[in-house]
Design an enzyme around this catalytic site. Structure first.
Site, PDB file in Angstrom:
ATOM      1  N   ASP A  69       0.842  -1.185   0.000  1.00  0.00           N
ATOM      2  CA  ASP A  69       0.000   0.000   0.000  1.00  0.00           C
ATOM      3  C   ASP A  69       0.879   1.238   0.000  1.00  0.00           C
ATOM      4  O   ASP A  69       1.920   1.259   0.653  1.00  0.00           O
ATOM      5  CB  ASP A  69      -0.946   0.039   1.195  1.00  0.00           C
ATOM      6  CG  ASP A  69      -2.054   1.053   0.956  1.00  0.00           C
ATOM      7  OD1 ASP A  69      -3.006   0.716   0.229  1.00  0.00           O
ATOM      8  OD2 ASP A  69      -1.942   2.187   1.443  1.00  0.00           O
ATOM      9  N   THR A  70       0.448   2.247  -0.730  1.00  0.00           N
ATOM     10  CA  THR A  70       1.200   3.497  -0.855  1.00  0.00           C
ATOM     11  C   THR A  70       0.378   4.654  -0.298  1.00  0.00           C
ATOM     12  O   THR A  70      -0.808   4.783  -0.614  1.00  0.00           O
ATOM     13  CB  THR A  70       1.554   3.768  -2.328  1.00  0.00           C
ATOM     14  OG1 THR A  70       2.325   2.671  -2.819  1.00  0.00           O
ATOM     15  CG2 THR A  70       2.338   5.059  -2.486  1.00  0.00           C
TER      16      THR A  70
END
Length: 189
Positions: A69-70
């Protein structure tokens, strides 16, 4: 051993291909990505990566599951994924002429069920953006669905003054951290 990517991101598939990896299957996790009321960006990205891996792993017992996840952050503020041009414009206006952090967390669950995690933190600085610059970036369309309203591998790269950290991490999957986690989890291409 089979590798499952817990993401539908074409960018993550492309980045894995740079390592010579093609997942056996792609099984996106369907989790709530809303930040907690007091959750900081440095905690939010790892929690989401971990939650995605844990959601998908039970469907693929005995396989290696990779999730990521960013998060794009300005101070303690987590910027949203831009789903409309008004959100993208607001994000770009906030990032204009400033430094911000891009945190990409990677979580891997090995075939035996052990969870391993790493966090990549990069600092990106945009030049000051004019209204015309933002209009041009919006017209390009590569901001859609991107954290912080931009894709560094797209048109926005032309406005990046500096980047300290992992380019692939800003794109969405830090290759060094991913390679190390997969190797520790028993992945052998």
């Amino acid at each position: 051993m089979k590798l499952v990517l817990a993401s539908a991101s074409p960018r993550r598939l492309d980045l894995l291909a740079r390592l010579g990896l093609v997942p056996t299957s792609v099984d996106p996790a369907d989790i709530d990505e809303t930040p907690g009321r007091t959750e900081l960006p440095r905690d939010h990205a790892p929690r989401l990566a971990r939650d995605k891996a844990l959601a998908v792993a039970p469907r693929h017992a005995g396989h290696i599951v990779l999730a990521a996840d960013t998060v794009v952050a300005v101070g303690r503020r987590i910027l949203p994924k831009a789903e409309d041009d008004a959100t993208a414009r607001a994000c770009l206006a906030l990032l204009s002429g400033r430094r911000h952090r891009v945190l990409t967390a990677v979580a891997v669950i090995d075939a035996g069920g052990q969870l391993r995690e790493r966090l990549s933190e990069s600092v990106v600085t945009f030049q000051r953006l004019t209204v015309a610059d933002i209009d041009w970036l919006i017209a390009r369309g590569d901001w859609q669905g991107k954290a912080g309203g931009y894709a560094i591998q797209g048109a926005a790269e032309a406005f990046v003054r500096s980047l300290a950290g992992s380019f692939s991490g800003v794109v969405g999957l830090p290759l060094n951290e991913t390679r190390l986690l997969l190797a520790a989890s028993g992945w052998r291409p």
